[in-house]
Design a protein around this motif. Structure first.
Motif, PDB file in Angstrom:
ATOM      1  N   LYS A  93      -5.426  12.214   3.449  1.00 52.19           N
ATOM      2  CA  LYS A  93      -4.620  11.152   3.192  1.00 52.19           C
ATOM      3  C   LYS A  93      -5.422  10.029   2.065  1.00 52.19           C
ATOM      4  CE  LYS A  93      -2.192   7.704   5.525  1.00 52.19           C
ATOM      5  NZ  LYS A  93      -1.657   7.140   6.836  1.00 52.19           N
ATOM      6  N   TYR A  94      -4.719   9.612   1.396  1.00 50.99           N
ATOM      7  CA  TYR A  94      -5.301   8.652   0.358  1.00 50.99           C
ATOM      8  C   TYR A  94      -4.155   7.453   0.215  1.00 50.99           C
ATOM      9  CZ  TYR A  94      -8.148  12.175  -1.773  1.00 50.99           C
ATOM     10  OH  TYR A  94      -9.258  13.300  -1.696  1.00 50.99           O
ATOM     11  N   ILE A  95      -4.909   6.311  -0.079  1.00 52.53           N
ATOM     12  CA  ILE A  95      -4.062   5.096  -0.210  1.00 52.53           C
ATOM     13  C   ILE A  95      -4.071   4.399  -1.412  1.00 52.53           C
ATOM     14  CG2 ILE A  95      -3.512   4.727   2.252  1.00 52.53           C
ATOM     15  CD1 ILE A  95      -5.769   2.506   2.146  1.00 52.53           C
TER      16      ILE A  95
ATOM     17  N   TYR B  36      -9.649   7.277  -0.324  1.00 56.07           N
ATOM     18  CA  TYR B  36      -9.696   8.322   0.689  1.00 56.07           C
ATOM     19  C   TYR B  36      -9.750   7.474   2.178  1.00 56.07           C
ATOM     20  CZ  TYR B  36     -11.392  12.069   3.624  1.00 56.07           C
ATOM     21  OH  TYR B  36     -11.521  12.901   4.783  1.00 56.07           O
ATOM     22  N   VAL B  37      -8.781   8.001   2.806  1.00 58.14           N
ATOM     23  CA  VAL B  37      -8.708   7.598   4.340  1.00 58.14           C
ATOM     24  C   VAL B  37      -9.167   8.408   5.362  1.00 58.14           C
ATOM     25  CG1 VAL B  37      -7.340   6.476   6.015  1.00 58.14           C
ATOM     26  CG2 VAL B  37      -6.721   6.023   3.617  1.00 58.14           C
ATOM     27  N   GLY B  38      -8.748   9.805   5.170  1.00 54.52           N
ATOM     28  CA  GLY B  38      -9.253  10.687   6.059  1.00 54.52           C
ATOM     29  C   GLY B  38      -8.362  11.765   6.218  1.00 54.52           C
TER      30      GLY B  38
ATOM     31  N   ALA C  97       1.015   5.517   0.256  1.00 52.93           N
ATOM     32  CA  ALA C  97       0.046   6.606   0.712  1.00 52.93           C
ATOM     33  C   ALA C  97       0.345   7.906   0.337  1.00 52.93           C
ATOM     34  CB  ALA C  97       0.011   6.668   2.419  1.00 52.93           C
TER      35      ALA C  97
ATOM     36  N   TRP D 107       0.848  -1.286   0.081  1.00 57.47           N
ATOM     37  CA  TRP D 107      -0.107  -0.014  -0.027  1.00 57.47           C
ATOM     38  C   TRP D 107       0.856   1.260   0.069  1.00 57.47           C
ATOM     39  CZ3 TRP D 107      -5.027   0.189  -0.889  1.00 57.47           C
ATOM     40  CH2 TRP D 107      -5.784  -1.160  -0.523  1.00 57.47           C
TER      41      TRP D 107
ATOM     42  N   TRP E 251      -7.271   5.552  -6.186  1.00 55.65           N
ATOM     43  CA  TRP E 251      -6.782   5.993  -4.886  1.00 55.65           C
ATOM     44  C   TRP E 251      -8.178   5.866  -3.994  1.00 55.65           C
ATOM     45  CZ3 TRP E 251      -2.026   7.059  -3.249  1.00 55.65           C
ATOM     46  CH2 TRP E 251      -1.208   7.380  -4.152  1.00 55.65           C
TER      47      TRP E 251
END
Length: 83
Positions: free
Chosen positions: A61-63, A79-81, A54, A52, A77
Motif C-alpha cells: 500500500k502506497y499513499i 510506502y505505508v505497508g 492510496a 490523500w 508515493w
C-alpha cells in the motif's frame, strides 16, 4: 472630607465594575452579523483543497497527496505497508 481605607476600596471596586461591565450591554444590529456567501460576491478560498490518495502495487500500500484545487500531485508515493 477624609476618605478612609474602606471608602477608597469601595470607590475603586465600584469604578472597576462600572468600566469592566459597561461593554457587556452594547448591542450590534443583527443585519451587521449576517453574511451571505454567494457566487456573485466573488468569495474565493485562500487555501488549496488536498486529499490523500492510496493505491496497491504488488500487494503493497502506497499513499500520495493530491491537490484538488490545482489538480496535480504534491509529492511522491509513500510506502505505508504490506496488506
Amino acid at each position: 472630607m477624609k476618605l478612609t481605607t474602606k471608602m477608597k476600596r469601595f470607590l475603586f471596586t465600584a469604578a472597576f465594575c462600572a468600566t469592566a461591565f459597561s461593554g457587556c450591554f452594547l448591542t450590534v444590529p443583527s443585519t451587521a452579523l449576517t453574511v451571505q456567501a454567494s457566487e456573485d460576491a466573488g468569495i474565493q478560498p485562500l487555501a488549496d483543497v488536498k486529499e490523500w490518495r492510496a493505491t496497491l502495487i504488488n500487494g503493497r500500500k502506497y499513499i500520495r497527496l493530491y491537490n484538488l484545487t490545482k489538480q496535480q500531485w504534491e509529492g511522491d508515493w509513500i510506502y505505508v505497508g504490506d496488506i
